[in-house]
Motif scaffolding. Structure first.
Motif, PDB file in Angstrom:
ATOM      1  N   PHE A 204      40.939   2.864  28.231  1.00 47.33           N
ATOM      2  CA  PHE A 204      40.276   1.025  28.530  1.00 47.33           C
ATOM      3  C   PHE A 204      39.374   1.811  27.420  1.00 47.33           C
ATOM      4  O   PHE A 204      39.101   0.634  26.108  1.00 47.33           O
ATOM      5  CB  PHE A 204      40.394   0.447  29.197  1.00 47.33           C
ATOM      6  CG  PHE A 204      39.415  -1.008  28.976  1.00 47.33           C
ATOM      7  CD1 PHE A 204      40.432  -1.758  28.954  1.00 47.33           C
ATOM      8  CD2 PHE A 204      37.842  -1.139  28.853  1.00 47.33           C
ATOM      9  CE1 PHE A 204      40.547  -3.000  28.928  1.00 47.33           C
ATOM     10  CE2 PHE A 204      37.685  -2.410  29.137  1.00 47.33           C
ATOM     11  CZ  PHE A 204      38.370  -3.312  28.834  1.00 47.33           C
ATOM     12  N   LEU A 205      38.039   2.630  27.351  1.00 48.26           N
ATOM     13  CA  LEU A 205      36.852   2.198  26.747  1.00 48.26           C
ATOM     14  C   LEU A 205      36.901   2.691  25.483  1.00 48.26           C
ATOM     15  O   LEU A 205      36.496   3.003  24.445  1.00 48.26           O
ATOM     16  CB  LEU A 205      35.700   3.264  27.668  1.00 48.26           C
ATOM     17  CG  LEU A 205      35.156   2.899  28.632  1.00 48.26           C
ATOM     18  CD1 LEU A 205      33.914   3.829  29.800  1.00 48.26           C
ATOM     19  CD2 LEU A 205      33.808   1.666  28.559  1.00 48.26           C
ATOM     20  N   GLU A 206      37.905   3.668  25.355  1.00 48.55           N
ATOM     21  CA  GLU A 206      38.757   4.276  24.274  1.00 48.55           C
ATOM     22  C   GLU A 206      39.151   3.330  23.468  1.00 48.55           C
ATOM     23  O   GLU A 206      39.781   3.248  22.130  1.00 48.55           O
ATOM     24  CB  GLU A 206      39.478   5.961  24.156  1.00 48.55           C
ATOM     25  CG  GLU A 206      38.794   6.666  24.537  1.00 48.55           C
ATOM     26  CD  GLU A 206      39.663   7.909  25.036  1.00 48.55           C
ATOM     27  OE1 GLU A 206      40.599   7.605  24.765  1.00 48.55           O
ATOM     28  OE2 GLU A 206      38.600   8.547  24.812  1.00 48.55           O
ATOM     29  N   GLY A 207      39.469   2.535  23.525  1.00 49.31           N
ATOM     30  CA  GLY A 207      40.620   1.188  22.908  1.00 49.31           C
ATOM     31  C   GLY A 207      41.697   1.172  23.307  1.00 49.31           C
ATOM     32  O   GLY A 207      43.243   0.158  22.807  1.00 49.31           O
ATOM     33  N   LYS A 208      42.209   2.197  23.837  1.00 49.00           N
ATOM     34  CA  LYS A 208      43.942   1.988  24.371  1.00 49.00           C
ATOM     35  C   LYS A 208      44.242   1.716  25.333  1.00 49.00           C
ATOM     36  O   LYS A 208      45.482   2.337  26.308  1.00 49.00           O
ATOM     37  CB  LYS A 208      43.697   4.013  24.416  1.00 49.00           C
ATOM     38  CG  LYS A 208      43.162   5.031  23.619  1.00 49.00           C
ATOM     39  CD  LYS A 208      43.703   6.470  23.768  1.00 49.00           C
ATOM     40  CE  LYS A 208      43.135   7.212  23.045  1.00 49.00           C
ATOM     41  NZ  LYS A 208      43.201   8.521  23.232  1.00 49.00           N
ATOM     42  N   THR A 209      44.791   0.436  25.417  1.00 42.25           N
ATOM     43  CA  THR A 209      44.971  -0.232  26.097  1.00 42.25           C
ATOM     44  C   THR A 209      46.527  -0.553  26.238  1.00 42.25           C
ATOM     45  O   THR A 209      46.311  -0.298  27.684  1.00 42.25           O
ATOM     46  CB  THR A 209      44.190  -1.829  26.067  1.00 42.25           C
ATOM     47  OG1 THR A 209      45.190  -2.385  24.774  1.00 42.25           O
ATOM     48  CG2 THR A 209      42.718  -2.000  26.431  1.00 42.25           C
ATOM     49  N   PHE A 277      32.404  -1.993  16.723  1.00 34.02           N
ATOM     50  CA  PHE A 277      33.734  -0.785  16.837  1.00 34.02           C
ATOM     51  C   PHE A 277      35.876  -1.538  17.050  1.00 34.02           C
ATOM     52  O   PHE A 277      35.231  -1.954  17.978  1.00 34.02           O
ATOM     53  CB  PHE A 277      34.018  -0.246  18.420  1.00 34.02           C
ATOM     54  CG  PHE A 277      32.049   0.026  18.728  1.00 34.02           C
ATOM     55  CD1 PHE A 277      31.035   0.948  17.867  1.00 34.02           C
ATOM     56  CD2 PHE A 277      31.121  -0.953  19.657  1.00 34.02           C
ATOM     57  CE1 PHE A 277      29.785   1.052  18.450  1.00 34.02           C
ATOM     58  CE2 PHE A 277      29.552  -1.060  19.773  1.00 34.02           C
ATOM     59  CZ  PHE A 277      28.972   0.326  19.275  1.00 34.02           C
ATOM     60  N   ILE A 278      36.051  -0.505  16.437  1.00 28.41           N
ATOM     61  CA  ILE A 278      37.707  -0.903  16.081  1.00 28.41           C
ATOM     62  C   ILE A 278      37.830   0.135  17.258  1.00 28.41           C
ATOM     63  O   ILE A 278      37.912   0.974  16.304  1.00 28.41           O
ATOM     64  CB  ILE A 278      37.288  -1.142  14.546  1.00 28.41           C
ATOM     65  CG1 ILE A 278      36.997  -2.222  13.961  1.00 28.41           C
ATOM     66  CG2 ILE A 278      39.148  -1.153  14.684  1.00 28.41           C
ATOM     67  CD1 ILE A 278      37.191  -3.872  14.255  1.00 28.41           C
ATOM     68  N   ARG A 279      39.367   0.145  17.700  1.00 30.30           N
ATOM     69  CA  ARG A 279      39.940   1.092  18.307  1.00 30.30           C
ATOM     70  C   ARG A 279      41.402   0.765  18.305  1.00 30.30           C
ATOM     71  O   ARG A 279      41.378  -0.470  18.604  1.00 30.30           O
ATOM     72  CB  ARG A 279      39.137   1.571  19.456  1.00 30.30           C
ATOM     73  CG  ARG A 279      37.799   1.823  19.244  1.00 30.30           C
ATOM     74  CD  ARG A 279      37.459   3.833  18.929  1.00 30.30           C
ATOM     75  NE  ARG A 279      36.230   3.370  19.057  1.00 30.30           N
ATOM     76  CZ  ARG A 279      35.059   3.241  18.419  1.00 30.30           C
ATOM     77  NH1 ARG A 279      35.940   2.739  16.906  1.00 30.30           N
ATOM     78  NH2 ARG A 279      33.878   3.862  18.139  1.00 30.30           N
ATOM     79  N   GLN A 280      41.626   1.749  17.960  1.00 28.95           N
ATOM     80  CA  GLN A 280      43.358   1.683  17.272  1.00 28.95           C
ATOM     81  C   GLN A 280      43.592   0.044  17.024  1.00 28.95           C
ATOM     82  O   GLN A 280      44.711  -0.479  17.455  1.00 28.95           O
ATOM     83  CB  GLN A 280      43.619   1.778  19.104  1.00 28.95           C
ATOM     84  CG  GLN A 280      43.637   2.273  19.801  1.00 28.95           C
ATOM     85  CD  GLN A 280      44.690   4.370  19.472  1.00 28.95           C
ATOM     86  OE1 GLN A 280      45.564   3.431  18.951  1.00 28.95           O
ATOM     87  NE2 GLN A 280      43.095   4.270  18.846  1.00 28.95           N
ATOM     88  N   GLY A 281      42.966   0.227  15.762  1.00 32.47           N
ATOM     89  CA  GLY A 281      43.206  -1.104  15.322  1.00 32.47           C
ATOM     90  C   GLY A 281      42.382  -2.846  15.709  1.00 32.47           C
ATOM     91  O   GLY A 281      43.057  -3.817  14.875  1.00 32.47           O
TER      92      GLY A 281
END
Length: 413
Positions: A204-209, A277-281
C-alpha cells in the motif's frame, strides 16, 4: 565589492595555482573560521578560481560571500559522485548560511516495518539503518506521518501493542473486537497470516493497491467456499475500505510509472518545495518541505540542493524525477541516484503534454502554499504585536516588552 574580490584573488593567487584539478569538495570560511559555503566541483582549481576571476559575473549572494571570505579548504575525492555525497553530508553537518538547504533535515520521520521481527510492528522512526527493516519516507513532519498511520491502521489489522507474542494469551485487546488487529496474541492468526498483512502494508505504501485487493478477494472467496462467512464479510469490508482510499488517489495518464514530481516557489528567506508521489500511475500522496534560501538563489540551485539532500535521506528512489525547471549538475545527480537505486534514474523537465501540465500543477501548489504561509505569518506577527501592546498597557510598562522570562518556583522553599 569588486575591490574585495580583487584583494581575495591576490591573497589566494599562489594557493589557487597549486590547487589540484581533480574533483572534490571545497569549504569557504570567514575570519572567525565559520563555514560560509560548501560546494563540489569536477575540477577544484577551475571552480575555486571562478570565485575570484571577476565580480561582474558572480551572483549577488556569491559576491557577498566572497567579500567575507578569509580562507578556504578542499577535500579531493575519487569522482564527482563521491564529491556530491560528501557535499550533502557537510551541508547537513555544518548548515552553512550561503547554501540552500532543507530546514531541520535531521529530524524527518519515516515509517518503519521491522521485517526481522517474528510479528513485525509498524512504527515511526527518525533514523534509517541498514538493519533488514523497510523504511518509507521521509515525511515532512509528524502530522504527515500520523495521518498516514491512521489510514494504515483503518485498512490493515496489524498489531499496535509491543508485547511478546506467544499466541497463548487468555484474551485479546479491544483492537481485535473492532477488527483493527487479527489477534496473534491469542493465536487467532499465525506468523504467515500476520506476515501477509505486513506485506499488504508495504504494498500500500508503494501504491500497489490493485495487487492487495486481488489477493484479499481470493482469500474472501476461499473463506466463503469454506462457509466462514464472518471472515469473508470482514475481508469484504476491508476491500471496500481500500477501494474507497484508492478512488481518492487521482489516476494520471502516466501508464504505470513510478515518478516523483518536484517543484518549488521562492520567497525572501525560504523556499517551499512541493513533491507529488506517483506510484503505478496514481497520485498516492504529496508532501512539502521548507528550505533556507535567499532571493539571490537561482531556482536550479534550490531544486538541485533539495534533490541531493532529500534523496540522500530517503531509502527509495523512483526511476524518474520530473522537475518544473532545469537543474544544474543533472548528469552527476542522475549517476548518483542510479547508483543508489541500482538501476537507471532519469531527471526530466517536460516541455509539453500531460507531464508538463502535472509539473505546472505542482509548481502552482507550491506558489499557493508559500503565499498562504506568508499571509499566516503576517497575521501571527500582527496578533503578537497587538498582544504586547495590551500587556504594556495592563502592566503600565514604559516600553513594549521584548523579552519575557518565566521561572518555576514550585520547588523553591
Amino acid at each position: 565589492m569588486g575591490a574585495a574580490v580583487v584583494v581575495s584573488e591576490r591573497m589566494f593567487d599562489k594557493r589557487l595555482r597549486s590547487t589540484p584539478t581533480e574533483p572534490g569538495v571545497y569549504l569557504m570560511r570567514d575570519s572567525s573560521g565559520k563555514i560560509l559555503y560548501v560546494g563540489k566541483a569536477a575540477s577544484l582549481r577551475h571552480r575555486l578560481s571562478s570565485y575570484f576571476a571577476s565580480s561582474a559575473g558572480l551572483p549577488p549572494k556569491i559576491r557577498r560571500m566572497v567579500s567575507k571570505l578569509a580562507d578556504f579548504e578542499f577535500i579531493v575525492t575519487e569522482s564527482e559522485q563521491e564529491a556530491l555525497i560528501l557535499e550533502c553530508n557537510l551541508i547537513k553537518e555544518h548548515q552553512p548560511p550561503y547554501n540552500a538547504r532543507l530546514k531541520d533535515d535531521k529530524s524527518y520521520p519515516f515509517i518503519k516495518l521491522d521485517m526481522t521481527e517474528e510479528y513485525p510492528l509498524v512504527y515511526v522512526t527518525r533514523k534509517v539503518a541498514d538493519d533488514g527493516a523497510r523504511y518509507f519516507g521521509p515525511y515532512a513532519n509528524a502530522t504527515s506521518v500520523r495521518r498516514t498511520l491512521a489510514v494504515l491502521k483503518k485498512l490493515f489489522p496489524y498489531r499496535s501493542c509491543t508485547k511478546t507474542i506467544t499466541g497463548t494469551d487468555d484474551r485479546p485487546c479491544l483492537d481485535y473486537y473492532i477488527h483493527r488487529c487479527v489477534g496473534p496474541c491469542i493465536g487467532a492468526a499465525n506468523k504467515e497470516e500476520y506476515g501477509e498483512i505486513i506485506d499488504q502494508v508495504a504494498m500500500f505504501l508503494e501504491g500497489k493497491t490493485e495487487t492487495i485487493v486481488n489477493g484479499i478477494k481470493t482469500r474472501m472467496e476461499e473463506a466463503s467456499e469454506e462457509l466462514e462467512f464472518e471472515r469473508a464479510a470482514a475481508l469484504r469490508d476491508q476491500i471496500q475500505a481500500i477501494e474507497k482510499v484508492h478512488e481518492g488517489q487521482k489516476v494520471l495518464h502516466l501508464t504505470s510509472e513510478n515518478v516523483d514530481i518536484i517543484a518549488a516557489a521562492q520567497g525572501k528567506r525560504e523556499s517551499w518545495v512541493e513533491v507529488f508521489f506517483i506510484r503505478q500511475g496514481k497520485l498516492i500522496g504529496r508532501d512539502n518541505f521548507l528550505m533556507h534560501s535567499t532571493p539571490d538563489d537561482d531556482m536550479d540551485e534550490i531544486l538541485s540542493a533539495f534533490i541531493k539532500q532529500f534523496y540522500d535521506a530517503t531509502p527509495y528512489v523512483p526511476p524518474k524525477l520530473i522537475v518544473h525547471k532545469p537543474i544544474s549538475d543533472t548528469a552527476a545527480i542522475e549517476e548518483w541516484l542510479t547508483r543508489k537505486r541500482q538501476s537507471k534514474v532519469q531527471i526530466h523537465v517536460p516541455q509539453r503534454g500531460e507531464k508538463r501540465k502535472l509539473a505546472q500543477m505542482v509548481a502552482d501548489n507550491a506558489s499557493q502554499a508559500l503565499e498562504q504561509l506568508t499571509i499566516r505569518r503576517i497575521h501571527e506577527e500582527t496578533n503578537n504585536t497587538s498582544a504586547m501592546d495590551e500587556l504594556q498597557e495592563a502592566l503600565s510598562l514604559p516600553n513594549v516588552p521584548r523579552r519575557i522570562e518565566c521561572y518555576d518556583i514550585s520547588n523553591i522553599q
